[in-house]
Each structure stands twice: as structure tokens, then as C-alpha cells.
Write a protein that holds these residues in place. Sequence first.
Motif, PDB file in Angstrom:
ATOM      1  N   GLU A  13       0.827  -1.203   0.000  1.00  0.00           N
ATOM      2  CA  GLU A  13       0.000   0.000   0.000  1.00  0.00           C
ATOM      3  C   GLU A  13       0.866   1.260   0.000  1.00  0.00           C
ATOM      4  O   GLU A  13       0.461   2.295  -0.543  1.00  0.00           O
ATOM      5  CB  GLU A  13      -0.920  -0.009   1.221  1.00  0.00           C
ATOM      6  N   LEU A  14       2.043   1.194   0.606  1.00  0.00           N
ATOM      7  CA  LEU A  14       2.935   2.355   0.629  1.00  0.00           C
ATOM      8  C   LEU A  14       3.379   2.730  -0.776  1.00  0.00           C
ATOM      9  O   LEU A  14       3.339   3.911  -1.164  1.00  0.00           O
ATOM     10  CB  LEU A  14       4.149   2.059   1.516  1.00  0.00           C
ATOM     11  N   VAL A  15       3.826   1.743  -1.547  1.00  0.00           N
ATOM     12  CA  VAL A  15       4.334   2.043  -2.890  1.00  0.00           C
ATOM     13  C   VAL A  15       3.210   2.365  -3.863  1.00  0.00           C
ATOM     14  O   VAL A  15       3.468   2.919  -4.941  1.00  0.00           O
ATOM     15  CB  VAL A  15       5.181   0.874  -3.421  1.00  0.00           C
ATOM     16  N   ALA A  16       1.952   2.033  -3.494  1.00  0.00           N
ATOM     17  CA  ALA A  16       0.830   2.305  -4.393  1.00  0.00           C
ATOM     18  C   ALA A  16       0.297   3.727  -4.245  1.00  0.00           C
ATOM     19  O   ALA A  16      -0.418   4.202  -5.128  1.00  0.00           O
ATOM     20  CB  ALA A  16      -0.302   1.301  -4.148  1.00  0.00           C
ATOM     21  N   GLN A  17       0.624   4.406  -3.124  1.00  0.00           N
ATOM     22  CA  GLN A  17       0.137   5.769  -2.927  1.00  0.00           C
ATOM     23  C   GLN A  17       1.212   6.785  -3.315  1.00  0.00           C
ATOM     24  O   GLN A  17       2.367   6.429  -3.552  1.00  0.00           O
ATOM     25  CB  GLN A  17      -0.301   5.961  -1.466  1.00  0.00           C
ATOM     26  N   HIS A  18       0.817   8.054  -3.401  1.00  0.00           N
ATOM     27  CA  HIS A  18       1.725   9.092  -3.885  1.00  0.00           C
ATOM     28  C   HIS A  18       1.836  10.281  -2.930  1.00  0.00           C
ATOM     29  O   HIS A  18       2.485  11.271  -3.271  1.00  0.00           O
ATOM     30  CB  HIS A  18       1.256   9.597  -5.248  1.00  0.00           C
ATOM     31  N   ASP A  19       1.226  10.198  -1.756  1.00  0.00           N
ATOM     32  CA  ASP A  19       1.231  11.333  -0.833  1.00  0.00           C
ATOM     33  C   ASP A  19       2.419  11.298   0.131  1.00  0.00           C
ATOM     34  O   ASP A  19       2.955  12.349   0.479  1.00  0.00           O
ATOM     35  CB  ASP A  19      -0.077  11.368  -0.030  1.00  0.00           C
ATOM     36  N   THR A  20       2.804  10.127   0.576  1.00  0.00           N
ATOM     37  CA  THR A  20       3.862   9.987   1.581  1.00  0.00           C
ATOM     38  C   THR A  20       5.130   9.432   0.941  1.00  0.00           C
ATOM     39  O   THR A  20       5.081   8.410   0.252  1.00  0.00           O
ATOM     40  CB  THR A  20       3.412   9.059   2.724  1.00  0.00           C
ATOM     41  N   LYS A  21       6.252  10.095   1.202  1.00  0.00           N
ATOM     42  CA  LYS A  21       7.547   9.607   0.744  1.00  0.00           C
ATOM     43  C   LYS A  21       8.165   8.727   1.825  1.00  0.00           C
ATOM     44  O   LYS A  21       7.721   8.727   2.975  1.00  0.00           O
ATOM     45  CB  LYS A  21       8.468  10.784   0.415  1.00  0.00           C
ATOM     46  N   TRP A  22       9.227   8.008   1.482  1.00  0.00           N
ATOM     47  CA  TRP A  22       9.854   7.123   2.460  1.00  0.00           C
ATOM     48  C   TRP A  22      11.358   7.053   2.219  1.00  0.00           C
ATOM     49  O   TRP A  22      11.868   7.397   1.156  1.00  0.00           O
ATOM     50  CB  TRP A  22       9.239   5.729   2.396  1.00  0.00           C
ATOM     51  N   SER A  23      12.063   6.590   3.254  1.00  0.00           N
ATOM     52  CA  SER A  23      13.508   6.435   3.193  1.00  0.00           C
ATOM     53  C   SER A  23      13.915   5.301   4.128  1.00  0.00           C
ATOM     54  O   SER A  23      13.078   4.751   4.860  1.00  0.00           O
ATOM     55  CB  SER A  23      14.217   7.740   3.588  1.00  0.00           C
ATOM     56  N   PHE A  24      15.199   4.961   4.144  1.00  0.00           N
ATOM     57  CA  PHE A  24      15.725   3.904   5.007  1.00  0.00           C
ATOM     58  C   PHE A  24      17.216   4.152   5.215  1.00  0.00           C
ATOM     59  O   PHE A  24      17.853   4.885   4.457  1.00  0.00           O
ATOM     60  CB  PHE A  24      15.473   2.515   4.413  1.00  0.00           C
ATOM     61  N   PRO A  25      17.812   3.534   6.249  1.00  0.00           N
ATOM     62  CA  PRO A  25      19.218   3.799   6.567  1.00  0.00           C
ATOM     63  C   PRO A  25      20.165   3.231   5.507  1.00  0.00           C
ATOM     64  O   PRO A  25      19.917   2.181   4.907  1.00  0.00           O
ATOM     65  CB  PRO A  25      19.416   3.103   7.922  1.00  0.00           C
ATOM     66  N   LYS A  26      21.241   3.915   5.327  1.00  0.00           N
ATOM     67  CA  LYS A  26      22.273   3.501   4.379  1.00  0.00           C
ATOM     68  C   LYS A  26      22.999   2.263   4.898  1.00  0.00           C
ATOM     69  O   LYS A  26      23.260   2.125   6.086  1.00  0.00           O
ATOM     70  CB  LYS A  26      23.264   4.648   4.167  1.00  0.00           C
ATOM     71  N   ASN A  27      23.317   1.349   3.991  1.00  0.00           N
ATOM     72  CA  ASN A  27      24.077   0.130   4.292  1.00  0.00           C
ATOM     73  C   ASN A  27      23.374  -0.780   5.303  1.00  0.00           C
ATOM     74  O   ASN A  27      24.006  -1.606   5.950  1.00  0.00           O
ATOM     75  CB  ASN A  27      25.479   0.467   4.806  1.00  0.00           C
ATOM     76  N   SER A  28      22.068  -0.611   5.461  1.00  0.00           N
ATOM     77  CA  SER A  28      21.307  -1.477   6.356  1.00  0.00           C
ATOM     78  C   SER A  28      20.859  -2.717   5.602  1.00  0.00           C
ATOM     79  O   SER A  28      21.015  -2.832   4.374  1.00  0.00           O
ATOM     80  CB  SER A  28      20.094  -0.728   6.915  1.00  0.00           C
TER      81      SER A  28
END
Length: 463
Positions: free
Chosen positions: A277-292
Amino acid sequence: MALVAEQGIPKEGCIPVAVGFWSPFVEGTFPNYTGPVFELFKVIQQKLGFCYELKMNVYWGIELPNGTWTGMMGMLQRKEAEVAIGPIGVTYDRYNAAEFSSPIFMTDQTILYLRPRLEPDLMGFVKPFTLLVWLGVLASTILVTIMALVVVKTTPDRLSKRFHNTITNFAQPAYEVTTPSPTIHALEDASQESSRTSARVATPPHEKNNSSSLFLWSFMILVGQGLVIKLNRSETLRTIVALWFMTTFILGSVYKGNLKAMLIAPKVKIPFDSLEELVAQHDTKWSFPKNSIIHSFLEASYNEDPTSARGKAWQYKSHIMSHPNELDENLRKGIAGLFARTSSLNYIARTFSMTGSCGYSVARKGFMTVIYSMGFTKGSPLLPKFNRLITSMTELGVMEKILSPMYINVSHCLQPQDTELSMTLRPLAIGDFLGIFSLFGIGAATSVVFFILEIIVNFRFPK
């Protein structure tokens, strides 16, 4: 320096230990670290009796195309550190470069995001019914109008006149005004005025098409306006009116009940509850830690299948966090974070302890369950000793006692968000009435436009 007598423990020099900041497991600043996993390492170190030298590295590590690793995994591979506290997520690729202790904990990955709040709803006044129900109400109003029109047209002329006079004069006062008896001259003036009026009227009122009056009559009953109707002797018409009164009464009662329930227990819209559902919507962006481990996992998924949910999570990411400390700023900006569920729940618990409110939420559906352990160089003599102690502490419940403080006060914020029940009533804001005001404004503007057009037409084509 502490010397130990047990076989397999180095007797000379201190053991190089790689450590990286990962709240809540390892916190603090170099070299004064705290946190449950770091405390676990110190318990084992005191039990085995060896000294250690901390080497800081903020990244877990990913494998490069040439087979080497970055971060703490690279330090283990190059034997720059014999132990990596981490904790480090265990994968097949990482296991080929280093060895890992018995599991410290196991968790899935989830989405940490800004908790949705109740906001004024512009179209809240139409939400008690679905679009199909509203269309049905409109169709019923038109149908009742048509049925009444058919009955009026097929009713004998005497009764038709009576019903027409009723529906066209429903706004007349319910009392009679008596005036003094007119003089002969007044009667003559009235007779002359009546003659001039009759000359201008082409057809009597009861012979005109009264569909608009009937529709207005049906609509006034629908919205519950006060209306006194003297029905004629047509049983069919009486039945239509009675059924329409009953139908509109039920519709009005259900509408008011649903609207009241929506105001008392309003629904909170959850933007997403899974990675799909996250990748299907366009309102909220996302990120994650580097080298995790999430970094490696999503990148590999994208290389394998870019159209998958995990591949899209890599392709459409906002950015990659260079340091875990960026989490606070990202969340305040509304950027969601992909993290281990354990660290996400701890972040929510700590925020609640400091502010007294649940500012963040996690997706209930996770992805990629991972075992987390301490890392060791290949063939390290320390690994069997660590495994024995970690297994013993797990069986005795010591591990649970060490990790349990991470989740204090989190249960309150894990309640379902589908219904936001507050201890205090939310005052209605201007946004709650903008829909009604907008509807009134559109109607008023339309009336003004038609009024101007009517003036222009009458000016150009005078009667």
C-alpha cells in the motif's frame, strides 16, 4: 587489561570490537555507549574476563561488486574487528563473509510514519450516504414527481383544479384577512383591472404544466419543510403522498443518525498499512538507513524484479539516510521510515514518554523477518563462548529482561487507528462547515447569474 584462563580466549592484547549507533540497542557517543545490546555485550565480557577496544562505524555494511564489504561487515571481513556488536541482521550473503552468534532477537521490518490526525472534512455532510444512495434519493424524488403529475393529469378537471390550487398556494398564510366592504367605485376599478389581467393571461393557471410545482412539493417533503396539503379525493394520490412522507422520514432519520455517529466517533483515514500500500500511494515519501539490511534487500529486489512492491520501494524512495539520527527530522517532515519493528516500537514508546501523545504509528503488516545477532570474524574462538552464554541467558529469561524496557508505554499507541476516540470532544472547526457554506455559495452565485440573465433578456426583448 584482564587476562583469562579459559581456552579460546586471547591472553594478550585487547579484542577490537566494532560498534555502531542504532537506537535503542546501542546508544550514546563514542566511547560511552549504552543500550540493551551493548549492556548484553558487557555482561558477557565481564563473565569471560577480557578487555576490548571499541572501533566506531555507523554502518552495518553492504557487499560491493568486487566481493568486499563496507561498514562493520567490512571490518569483520578484513579482521580489523573480531566482534561487531551491531546487532547485525543475518543474511546468506553476510554469513559468507562473517559468522554470527546465537540469535539475540528476531523481528520483521515495518513502516514508521507520522500518525494521522482528525482533520475537518469538507464533504462530511454527504458522507452519511454513499453516492449510489444519493442517486437513488434523487431518482425517487423525480419518480414521485412524475407519478403525482400523472395522477393530476388523469384526475377529473374539478379535482385537478383543487389539487393545483393546493400545491401552488402552499405558501399562503393559514388565516384570512378581512377588509371593509368595497365601494361601488372600487368594484368598478377592480373589474376593469381584472379585465386587463385576463387579457394578458393566455391560459388559466390550472391548465398550465405544473411539473415544477410538483417537484418543489416533493423536494420540500424530502428536506422536511413545513407543508400543509389538502388532498383531493384521489386515493392514488393520497397513497403516493403517504408513502413519500414515510420514505423521507426514514431517510432523514438515518441520515441524521449516521451524521451524528460520524461526528461522535469519526473515522481516521490510514494512508497505508503494508509495503504494497505504501508504494501504491503518492502522498507519503519514504527512506531507510544507508548500508542497512533493508538497503541491501530492496536493492536486490529491484535488480531481480523492478515491478514488485519491494522493487518499487527501492525505485521510488525519497532518499537514503546517511545516519540514523536523520530519522527525527524526516518524520517531522512527513517522510516515512523503513526500519525494524523493534526499533520502531521503541521510538514510538520514547516519544509517548516525553510528550504524552502518540505522534507516530507503524504499519501492522510487516515484511522480511530477520534474525539479529552479534557478528564475528571467520573462525573466531570467541564465538562458541558467546553462543553458550547467550543461549543460557535466553533460556533463563535474562534476554527478555534486558530487551523489555524498550517497549514501555508503547501499548497505548498500538491501539487501532480506525476509530480515533478522544477523552475530550473535538470542537468543530470552520472546515467542518465549508461544504455546506460552499453549497450555499454555489446556489447563491447561480441565482445571481440567472437573475442577471433574466434582466438582460427582459431588457432586450420586452413584453
